[in-house]
Design an enzyme around this catalytic site. Sequence first.
Site, PDB file in Angstrom:
ATOM      1  N   ARG A  80      11.443   0.787 -14.212  1.00  0.00           N
ATOM      2  CA  ARG A  80      10.088   1.802 -14.833  1.00  0.00           C
ATOM      3  C   ARG A  80       9.145   1.284 -16.028  1.00  0.00           C
ATOM      4  O   ARG A  80       8.914   1.660 -17.095  1.00  0.00           O
ATOM      5  CB  ARG A  80      10.950   3.258 -15.713  1.00  0.00           C
ATOM      6  CG  ARG A  80      11.011   4.216 -14.584  1.00  0.00           C
ATOM      7  CD  ARG A  80      11.916   5.473 -14.837  1.00  0.00           C
ATOM      8  NE  ARG A  80      13.027   6.028 -14.381  1.00  0.00           N
ATOM      9  CZ  ARG A  80      12.865   6.347 -13.180  1.00  0.00           C
ATOM     10  NH1 ARG A  80      11.704   6.521 -12.441  1.00  0.00           N
ATOM     11  NH2 ARG A  80      14.768   6.212 -12.848  1.00  0.00           N
TER      12      ARG A  80
ATOM     13  N   HIS B  87      11.235  -7.351  -7.007  1.00  0.00           N
ATOM     14  CA  HIS B  87      10.685  -6.002  -7.161  1.00  0.00           C
ATOM     15  C   HIS B  87      10.004  -6.119  -7.792  1.00  0.00           C
ATOM     16  O   HIS B  87      11.018  -6.206  -8.969  1.00  0.00           O
ATOM     17  CB  HIS B  87      11.213  -5.207  -5.678  1.00  0.00           C
ATOM     18  CG  HIS B  87       9.878  -3.833  -4.965  1.00  0.00           C
ATOM     19  ND1 HIS B  87       8.933  -3.347  -6.470  1.00  0.00           N
ATOM     20  CD2 HIS B  87       9.483  -3.320  -4.252  1.00  0.00           C
ATOM     21  CE1 HIS B  87       8.232  -2.745  -5.505  1.00  0.00           C
ATOM     22  NE2 HIS B  87       9.390  -2.412  -4.932  1.00  0.00           N
TER      23      HIS B  87
ATOM     24  N   TYR C  10       7.693  -0.603  -9.903  1.00  0.00           N
ATOM     25  CA  TYR C  10       7.159  -0.094  -9.446  1.00  0.00           C
ATOM     26  C   TYR C  10       5.691   0.667 -10.303  1.00  0.00           C
ATOM     27  O   TYR C  10       4.861   1.700  -9.818  1.00  0.00           O
ATOM     28  CB  TYR C  10       7.081   0.920  -8.495  1.00  0.00           C
ATOM     29  CG  TYR C  10       8.802   1.872  -9.341  1.00  0.00           C
ATOM     30  CD1 TYR C  10       8.356   2.871 -10.038  1.00  0.00           C
ATOM     31  CD2 TYR C  10       9.346   1.672  -8.045  1.00  0.00           C
ATOM     32  CE1 TYR C  10       9.340   3.999 -10.136  1.00  0.00           C
ATOM     33  CE2 TYR C  10      10.544   2.460  -8.990  1.00  0.00           C
ATOM     34  CZ  TYR C  10      10.779   3.429  -9.639  1.00  0.00           C
ATOM     35  OH  TYR C  10      11.708   4.359  -9.610  1.00  0.00           O
TER      36      TYR C  10
ATOM     37  N   HIS D 181       3.215  -3.392  -6.233  1.00  0.00           N
ATOM     38  CA  HIS D 181       2.860  -2.402  -5.561  1.00  0.00           C
ATOM     39  C   HIS D 181       1.027  -2.442  -6.173  1.00  0.00           C
ATOM     40  O   HIS D 181       1.184  -2.350  -7.221  1.00  0.00           O
ATOM     41  CB  HIS D 181       2.550  -0.702  -5.995  1.00  0.00           C
ATOM     42  CG  HIS D 181       4.352  -0.727  -4.959  1.00  0.00           C
ATOM     43  ND1 HIS D 181       5.160   1.024  -5.458  1.00  0.00           N
ATOM     44  CD2 HIS D 181       5.382  -1.110  -3.986  1.00  0.00           C
ATOM     45  CE1 HIS D 181       6.228   0.767  -4.772  1.00  0.00           C
ATOM     46  NE2 HIS D 181       6.666   0.133  -4.390  1.00  0.00           N
TER      47      HIS D 181
ATOM     48  N   GLU E 277       2.355  -5.057  -1.274  1.00  0.00           N
ATOM     49  CA  GLU E 277       2.796  -3.939  -0.359  1.00  0.00           C
ATOM     50  C   GLU E 277       2.186  -2.879   0.329  1.00  0.00           C
ATOM     51  O   GLU E 277       1.237  -2.337  -0.704  1.00  0.00           O
ATOM     52  CB  GLU E 277       4.284  -3.561  -0.641  1.00  0.00           C
ATOM     53  CG  GLU E 277       4.780  -2.226  -0.139  1.00  0.00           C
ATOM     54  CD  GLU E 277       6.313  -2.029  -0.382  1.00  0.00           C
ATOM     55  OE1 GLU E 277       7.253  -2.103  -1.727  1.00  0.00           O
ATOM     56  OE2 GLU E 277       6.743  -0.859  -0.106  1.00  0.00           O
TER      57      GLU E 277
ATOM     58  N   ASP F 239       5.868  -2.173   5.052  1.00  0.00           N
ATOM     59  CA  ASP F 239       6.212  -1.143   4.769  1.00  0.00           C
ATOM     60  C   ASP F 239       6.692  -0.186   5.951  1.00  0.00           C
ATOM     61  O   ASP F 239       5.369   0.682   6.164  1.00  0.00           O
ATOM     62  CB  ASP F 239       6.893  -0.598   3.342  1.00  0.00           C
ATOM     63  CG  ASP F 239       7.674   0.462   3.326  1.00  0.00           C
ATOM     64  OD1 ASP F 239       8.414   1.898   3.931  1.00  0.00           O
ATOM     65  OD2 ASP F 239       8.313   0.172   1.891  1.00  0.00           O
TER      66      ASP F 239
ATOM     67  N   HIS G 244       6.002   3.861   4.570  1.00  0.00           N
ATOM     68  CA  HIS G 244       4.042   3.606   4.319  1.00  0.00           C
ATOM     69  C   HIS G 244       2.982   3.369   5.211  1.00  0.00           C
ATOM     70  O   HIS G 244       2.215   4.265   5.221  1.00  0.00           O
ATOM     71  CB  HIS G 244       3.845   2.200   3.297  1.00  0.00           C
ATOM     72  CG  HIS G 244       5.662   2.884   1.857  1.00  0.00           C
ATOM     73  ND1 HIS G 244       5.207   1.397   0.971  1.00  0.00           N
ATOM     74  CD2 HIS G 244       6.276   3.435   1.302  1.00  0.00           C
ATOM     75  CE1 HIS G 244       5.744   2.160   0.005  1.00  0.00           C
ATOM     76  NE2 HIS G 244       7.528   3.308   0.573  1.00  0.00           N
TER      77      HIS G 244
ATOM     78  N   HIS H 186       9.644  -3.695   5.134  1.00  0.00           N
ATOM     79  CA  HIS H 186      10.855  -3.091   4.384  1.00  0.00           C
ATOM     80  C   HIS H 186      10.983  -1.591   5.595  1.00  0.00           C
ATOM     81  O   HIS H 186      10.275  -1.305   5.765  1.00  0.00           O
ATOM     82  CB  HIS H 186      10.116  -2.260   3.488  1.00  0.00           C
ATOM     83  CG  HIS H 186       9.931  -3.246   2.177  1.00  0.00           C
ATOM     84  ND1 HIS H 186       9.268  -2.769   0.928  1.00  0.00           N
ATOM     85  CD2 HIS H 186      10.075  -4.566   1.892  1.00  0.00           C
ATOM     86  CE1 HIS H 186       9.121  -3.317  -0.332  1.00  0.00           C
ATOM     87  NE2 HIS H 186      10.168  -4.259   0.480  1.00  0.00           N
TER      88      HIS H 186
ATOM     89  N   ASP I  57       5.503   8.650   1.221  1.00  0.00           N
ATOM     90  CA  ASP I  57       5.735   8.326   0.775  1.00  0.00           C
ATOM     91  C   ASP I  57       7.334   8.570   0.781  1.00  0.00           C
ATOM     92  O   ASP I  57       7.719   8.905  -0.602  1.00  0.00           O
ATOM     93  CB  ASP I  57       5.578   7.336  -0.515  1.00  0.00           C
ATOM     94  CG  ASP I  57       6.600   6.223  -1.039  1.00  0.00           C
ATOM     95  OD1 ASP I  57       7.353   6.155   0.016  1.00  0.00           O
ATOM     96  OD2 ASP I  57       6.163   5.645  -1.920  1.00  0.00           O
TER      97      ASP I  57
ATOM     98  N   HIS J 229      11.323   7.799   2.201  1.00  0.00           N
ATOM     99  CA  HIS J 229      11.665   7.362   2.499  1.00  0.00           C
ATOM    100  C   HIS J 229      13.460   8.089   3.347  1.00  0.00           C
ATOM    101  O   HIS J 229      13.649   9.082   2.586  1.00  0.00           O
ATOM    102  CB  HIS J 229      12.964   5.814   2.372  1.00  0.00           C
ATOM    103  CG  HIS J 229      11.576   5.495   1.399  1.00  0.00           C
ATOM    104  ND1 HIS J 229      12.095   4.347   0.364  1.00  0.00           N
ATOM    105  CD2 HIS J 229      10.237   5.538   1.540  1.00  0.00           C
ATOM    106  CE1 HIS J 229      10.587   3.496  -0.183  1.00  0.00           C
ATOM    107  NE2 HIS J 229       9.462   4.184   0.441  1.00  0.00           N
TER     108      HIS J 229
ATOM    109  N   GLU K 142      15.947  -0.441   1.892  1.00  0.00           N
ATOM    110  CA  GLU K 142      15.450   1.344   1.125  1.00  0.00           C
ATOM    111  C   GLU K 142      15.473   1.880   1.669  1.00  0.00           C
ATOM    112  O   GLU K 142      14.711   3.275   0.890  1.00  0.00           O
ATOM    113  CB  GLU K 142      13.995   0.579   0.476  1.00  0.00           C
ATOM    114  CG  GLU K 142      13.366  -0.617   0.058  1.00  0.00           C
ATOM    115  CD  GLU K 142      11.699  -0.912   0.175  1.00  0.00           C
ATOM    116  OE1 GLU K 142      11.383  -0.147   0.536  1.00  0.00           O
ATOM    117  OE2 GLU K 142      10.964  -1.647  -1.496  1.00  0.00           O
TER     118      GLU K 142
HETATM  119 ZN    ZN Z   1       8.485   4.361  -0.886  1.00  0.00          ZN
HETATM  120 FE    FE Z   2       9.180  -0.531  -0.098  1.00  0.00          FE
HETATM  121 FE    FE Z   3       8.544  -0.534  -3.357  1.00  0.00          FE
END
Ligand code: ZN
Ligand code: FE
Ligand code: FE
Length: 282
Positions: free
Chosen positions: A37, A67, A70, A107, A142, A176, A179, A211, A224, A226, A256
Amino acid sequence: MQYIGCHLSSSKGFAAMGKVALSIGANTFQFFTRNPRGGAAREIDPQDAQALVMMQHSGAIGKIVAHAPYTLNPCAREEKTLDFARRTMRDDLHRMELVPGNFYNFHPGSHVGQGTEEGIRKIAETLDASMFEGQTTTVLLETMAGKGTEVGGRFEELRAIIDRTAMQEKLGVCLDTCHVSDAGYDIAGNLEAVLEEFDRVIGLSKLHALHLNDSKNPCGAHKDRHERLGEGYLGMETFYRIVEHPALRGLPMILETPNELPGYAAEIARLRAYDAANANKL
Ligand code: ZN
Ligand code: FE
Ligand code: FE
């Protein structure tokens, strides 16, 4: 060599992540560079980083994927938010030089009503302000689900960002699976066609990582969410096809999925068992 791993907690440092990865049958992994975050990053202990570098030199661990948090938005409307994205990415990329030659995935962000064109322009600008001459890290855009005003749901958008960025040779894409399917690319129905499309628009030489996630929603849902491998709309066959695809062999494949370590270990074992059985047939 196949490089398969999962997202790991970075709270105990690099050497610990390397050990956890090996203990679950992984030989790569992904981690957040800081609290996902946002916020301040913990100081990296150079000795700890060096321990991972040694594991990579020995061949036990392949290239790893950092990563970005996000919450940073590289195409935000507000200058203050953009500045936070630039400073965070720049700082992360400098810290990554303690583990040279790996990947930094982020992202592309949400244009929040400014339009895709303006979003693309700002993302390239943020990259230009964050990347530096001599960096050894390859930055990965991504592929996104196209949720809300997300940029990066279309391969054309990723291509346009790369085209506008100065250090293109240090820029690539992380695909991904959840995604792209959510974005409308039928990776479950026709993996080959999706890869051909990727190659035509971006170029497969730009694809540096994957991913592996199943999706709780059908192709084109733009959601989105997962799912564990084989328990969603993509199905186990999709992941077997990916693992055995010659164009994808050797790329870091990062899970993920909603799992704890034993669940990840089981998914990795399943993919490796399929790969081994398949290799015997050749
Ligand atoms: Zn995702
Ligand atoms: Fe991802
Ligand atoms: Fe991601």
